[in-house]
Scaffold this motif. Sequence first.
Motif, PDB file in Angstrom:
ATOM      1  N   PHE A 121       1.416  -0.877   0.128  1.00  0.00           N
ATOM      2  CA  PHE A 121      -0.168   0.193   0.123  1.00  0.00           C
ATOM      3  C   PHE A 121       0.314   1.005   0.497  1.00  0.00           C
ATOM      4  O   PHE A 121       1.013   1.991  -1.206  1.00  0.00           O
ATOM      5  N   ILE A 122       2.112   1.224   0.699  1.00  0.00           N
ATOM      6  CA  ILE A 122       2.485   2.788   0.623  1.00  0.00           C
ATOM      7  C   ILE A 122       3.246   2.982  -0.366  1.00  0.00           C
ATOM      8  O   ILE A 122       3.807   3.987  -0.982  1.00  0.00           O
ATOM      9  N   TRP A 123       4.181   1.722  -1.053  1.00  0.00           N
ATOM     10  CA  TRP A 123       4.484   1.709  -2.674  1.00  0.00           C
ATOM     11  C   TRP A 123       3.403   2.635  -3.513  1.00  0.00           C
ATOM     12  O   TRP A 123       4.171   2.937  -3.784  1.00  0.00           O
ATOM     13  N   SER A 124       2.133   1.995  -2.929  1.00  0.00           N
ATOM     14  CA  SER A 124       1.266   2.075  -4.338  1.00  0.00           C
ATOM     15  C   SER A 124       1.059   3.990  -4.213  1.00  0.00           C
ATOM     16  O   SER A 124       0.853   4.082  -5.361  1.00  0.00           O
ATOM     17  N   VAL A 125       0.761   4.419  -2.579  1.00  0.00           N
ATOM     18  CA  VAL A 125       0.742   5.678  -2.526  1.00  0.00           C
ATOM     19  C   VAL A 125       1.812   6.564  -2.965  1.00  0.00           C
ATOM     20  O   VAL A 125       1.543   7.881  -3.974  1.00  0.00           O
ATOM     21  N   GLU A 126       3.116   6.010  -3.137  1.00  0.00           N
ATOM     22  CA  GLU A 126       4.392   6.695  -3.330  1.00  0.00           C
ATOM     23  C   GLU A 126       4.181   6.897  -4.812  1.00  0.00           C
ATOM     24  O   GLU A 126       4.677   7.390  -5.181  1.00  0.00           O
ATOM     25  N   SER A 127       4.171   5.350  -5.409  1.00  0.00           N
ATOM     26  CA  SER A 127       3.844   5.940  -6.705  1.00  0.00           C
ATOM     27  C   SER A 127       2.838   7.441  -7.346  1.00  0.00           C
ATOM     28  O   SER A 127       3.527   7.645  -8.002  1.00  0.00           O
ATOM     29  N   ALA A 128       1.621   7.337  -6.643  1.00  0.00           N
ATOM     30  CA  ALA A 128       0.764   8.219  -7.460  1.00  0.00           C
ATOM     31  C   ALA A 128       1.319   9.642  -7.021  1.00  0.00           C
ATOM     32  O   ALA A 128       1.001  10.137  -7.538  1.00  0.00           O
ATOM     33  N   ALA A 129       2.149   9.324  -5.632  1.00  0.00           N
ATOM     34  CA  ALA A 129       2.352  10.544  -5.535  1.00  0.00           C
ATOM     35  C   ALA A 129       2.980  11.448  -6.158  1.00  0.00           C
ATOM     36  O   ALA A 129       3.491  12.690  -6.716  1.00  0.00           O
ATOM     37  N   MET A 130       4.152  10.505  -6.480  1.00  0.00           N
ATOM     38  CA  MET A 130       5.461  11.236  -7.301  1.00  0.00           C
ATOM     39  C   MET A 130       4.609  11.624  -8.687  1.00  0.00           C
ATOM     40  O   MET A 130       4.892  12.526  -9.523  1.00  0.00           O
ATOM     41  N   ALA A 131       3.572  10.845  -9.302  1.00  0.00           N
ATOM     42  CA  ALA A 131       3.043  11.064 -10.428  1.00  0.00           C
ATOM     43  C   ALA A 131       2.117  12.731 -10.397  1.00  0.00           C
ATOM     44  O   ALA A 131       2.127  13.085 -11.570  1.00  0.00           O
ATOM     45  N   ILE A 132       1.256  12.778  -8.904  1.00  0.00           N
ATOM     46  CA  ILE A 132       1.213  13.734  -8.977  1.00  0.00           C
ATOM     47  C   ILE A 132       1.460  15.174  -9.254  1.00  0.00           C
ATOM     48  O   ILE A 132       1.641  16.396  -9.687  1.00  0.00           O
ATOM     49  N   GLN A 133       3.047  14.729  -8.628  1.00  0.00           N
ATOM     50  CA  GLN A 133       4.439  15.860  -8.265  1.00  0.00           C
ATOM     51  C   GLN A 133       5.140  15.974  -9.958  1.00  0.00           C
ATOM     52  O   GLN A 133       5.099  17.020 -10.870  1.00  0.00           O
ATOM     53  N   ASN A 134       4.970  14.906 -11.369  1.00  0.00           N
ATOM     54  CA  ASN A 134       4.742  15.217 -12.560  1.00  0.00           C
ATOM     55  C   ASN A 134       3.950  16.767 -13.134  1.00  0.00           C
ATOM     56  O   ASN A 134       4.173  16.416 -14.351  1.00  0.00           O
ATOM     57  N   LEU A 135       3.039  15.572 -12.946  1.00  0.00           N
ATOM     58  CA  LEU A 135       2.165  16.132 -13.124  1.00  0.00           C
ATOM     59  C   LEU A 135       1.752  17.932 -12.857  1.00  0.00           C
ATOM     60  O   LEU A 135       1.658  18.671 -14.084  1.00  0.00           O
ATOM     61  N   MET A 136       1.769  17.732 -11.273  1.00  0.00           N
ATOM     62  CA  MET A 136       1.782  19.369 -11.102  1.00  0.00           C
ATOM     63  C   MET A 136       3.538  19.826 -12.204  1.00  0.00           C
ATOM     64  O   MET A 136       2.871  21.812 -12.417  1.00  0.00           O
ATOM     65  N   LEU A 137       3.999  19.444 -12.649  1.00  0.00           N
ATOM     66  CA  LEU A 137       5.084  20.591 -12.678  1.00  0.00           C
ATOM     67  C   LEU A 137       4.831  20.949 -14.008  1.00  0.00           C
ATOM     68  O   LEU A 137       5.333  21.652 -14.818  1.00  0.00           O
ATOM     69  N   LYS A 138       4.724  19.491 -14.969  1.00  0.00           N
ATOM     70  CA  LYS A 138       4.061  19.683 -16.110  1.00  0.00           C
ATOM     71  C   LYS A 138       2.906  20.873 -16.701  1.00  0.00           C
ATOM     72  O   LYS A 138       2.762  21.895 -17.518  1.00  0.00           O
ATOM     73  N   ALA A 139       2.228  20.968 -15.505  1.00  0.00           N
ATOM     74  CA  ALA A 139       1.455  22.853 -15.328  1.00  0.00           C
ATOM     75  C   ALA A 139       1.709  23.562 -15.220  1.00  0.00           C
ATOM     76  O   ALA A 139       1.360  24.716 -15.858  1.00  0.00           O
ATOM     77  N   VAL A 140       2.850  23.939 -14.271  1.00  0.00           N
ATOM     78  CA  VAL A 140       3.656  24.924 -14.506  1.00  0.00           C
ATOM     79  C   VAL A 140       4.113  25.382 -16.291  1.00  0.00           C
ATOM     80  O   VAL A 140       4.051  26.321 -16.627  1.00  0.00           O
ATOM     81  N   GLU A 141       4.790  24.008 -17.240  1.00  0.00           N
ATOM     82  CA  GLU A 141       4.948  24.644 -17.662  1.00  0.00           C
ATOM     83  C   GLU A 141       3.960  25.358 -18.964  1.00  0.00           C
ATOM     84  O   GLU A 141       4.276  25.836 -19.842  1.00  0.00           O
ATOM     85  N   LEU A 142       2.487  24.740 -18.752  1.00  0.00           N
ATOM     86  CA  LEU A 142       1.352  24.667 -19.208  1.00  0.00           C
ATOM     87  C   LEU A 142       1.017  26.253 -19.202  1.00  0.00           C
ATOM     88  O   LEU A 142      -0.506  26.455 -19.183  1.00  0.00           O
ATOM     89  N   GLY A 143       1.003  26.530 -18.321  1.00  0.00           N
ATOM     90  CA  GLY A 143       0.874  27.938 -17.314  1.00  0.00           C
ATOM     91  C   GLY A 143      -0.447  27.432 -16.321  1.00  0.00           C
ATOM     92  O   GLY A 143      -1.349  28.321 -16.827  1.00  0.00           O
ATOM     93  N   LEU A 144      -0.480  26.545 -16.158  1.00  0.00           N
ATOM     94  CA  LEU A 144      -1.509  25.927 -15.318  1.00  0.00           C
ATOM     95  C   LEU A 144      -1.293  26.071 -14.124  1.00  0.00           C
ATOM     96  O   LEU A 144      -0.124  26.049 -13.360  1.00  0.00           O
TER      97      LEU A 144
END
Length: 202
Positions: A121-144
């Motif tokens: 469970f911890i590993w899965s949550v950690e994986s999702a958290a890293m995915a969220i960070q990628n998403l947020m950084l991409k949003a910055v690039e897109l002006g979102l």
Amino acid sequence: MELDEAIMKRASVRYFSEEPVSDDEIRALIEAAIRAPTASGLENWLFAVFKSEKARKKIYDLIGEGMVEYYRAVNLPEEKIEKLRKRIYEEGMYRAPVYIAVFIDRGIRFLKGREFDEVEFIWSVESAAMAIQNLMLKAVELGLGTVYIGVTNFREIEEKVRELAGLDENYYLVGVIPVGRPRDDVKPRKRKKNLDEVMRVL
């Protein structure tokens, strides 16, 4: 945009304009998200995009419920809770043109046996958290702008978000991410602790 710039410009955005987020932009965010590391190569994440007016209103109302529950849990006086409720429902805090709910499928795992339930469970949550960070950084690039919403994890609220996404109990909600163009200028906050306070070299 260089990665360092995106990291430094990322900030939690709580007020969004009504300008829509395009399907291409949404796909770009999810594409960035799934490039994150994933424990055991399972890729057991799922990104539910709430885009219709009806779905967004339901998610927005659940965020509002969660925020009030959070304020009460930290013993905030009722008059302050009323002021915060006004910011949410009258000023539109957290109201966004898109919400992305990030789930993990607990039914997909690598290690068998109940003794591994917690670590899987911890590993899965950690994986999702890293995915969220990628998403947020991409949003910055897109002006979102984006903000992480954790109060949707209160049990009754989490269940309602999961039901809205049409998912069964195997799925666990890691967080809801409002996405949109910032209404105001984005001003990243300074960290409370400096590098020396949070780093230990052994």
